[in-house]
Design a protein around this motif. Structure first.
Motif: not given
Length: 246
Positions: A162-172, A195-208
């Motif tokens: 969750y942290t690194f997508p925010l860092l890349w957004l700041a660089l953008l 963001v793909t990894n963040a969304i994918g693992f969030t849904y995987a965690d919710r599914d679990a």
């Protein structure tokens, strides 16, 4: 009252000759004087008050991790991609070479996070599958709930996700403010991967968690709840999980 002052100098004697007698006979001696400078020069021993104080820092995190090598490479690829992107203008004058290095690091991080780090650190995995009719759908895998993930591994994994997508957004945002549009495609690609990894693992965690709730609710018979008790437990657990994760 200072401990360095002799006792017979602070208490007045009834007999005027008391001080002379005690000094001459030596029966009553003043307490030994102490040099306050000695205590100030001796360093106080620092002891860890909690286990967290004893196991702190990167070395402590790696010692407590169940998969330190996997955790190390998870952060290595992500930090390396950002570091090369920020410093490439100072050390590499070739735009194509610097772009290729950043893209390779991003691709390695994406593959490592989805196929290695997620599976080993938190017991989650996801991928997109296409059936025979040409329709694509997400597939999620999760570890058996009876084998929970290491707390340190789980915490550090979700921080990275969750942290690194925010860092890349700041660089953008910085790229747009500085009108440095030549590196915008690289930052956009980094955002897509992260963001793909963040969304994918969030849904995987919710599914679990949903599967765990269903298994817990279906075990109402085994716990002696009976048919009505099992239905009530199923409804409560599903509603609770739905409010929290849905």
């Amino acid at each position: 009252m200072s401990s360095s002052t002799p006792l017979f100098e602070t208490i007045e004697a009834d007999d005027p000759e008391y001080e002379q007698r005690t000094s001459a006979t030596g029966n009553i001696n003043p307490p030994p004087t102490t040099n306050p400078g000695l205590n100030s020069t001796r360093p106080a021993q620092q002891l860890a008050s909690t286990p967290g104080d004893a196991e702190s820092g990167i070395a402590g995190i790696l010692r407590q991790s169940a998969h330190p090598l996997v955790l190390f490479f998870l952060y290595f690829f992500r930090l390396a991609a950002i570091t090369v992107y920020i410093l490439c203008g100072f050390f590499i004058s070739n735009y194509v070479l610097s772009s290729v290095i950043v893209v390779v690091l991003l691709a390695m991080d994406f593959w490592n996070c989805r196929n290695v780090a997620g599976r080993r650190l938190v017991g989650l995995r996801y991928w997109n599958q296409v059936d025979d009719d040409g329709e694509s759908y997400w597939v999620f895998e999760s570890r058996d709930p009876s084998r929970p993930a290491n707390p340190i591994d789980s915490k550090m994994f979700w921080i990275a996700v969750y942290t690194f997508p925010l860092l890349w957004l700041a660089l953008l945002i910085v790229s747009f403010l500085k009108f440095n549009l030549s590196f915008v495609p690289i930052v956009v690609l980094a955002l897509v991967f992260n963001v793909t990894n963040a969304i994918g693992f969030t849904y995987a965690d919710r599914d679990a968690k949903q599967k765990w709730a269903n298994n817990l609710a279906s075990s109402g018979w085994g716990m002696g709840m009976g048919g009505l008790g099992g239905q009530i437990l199923t409804g409560v657990v599903k509603n609770s999980v739905g409010r929290v994760f849905g």
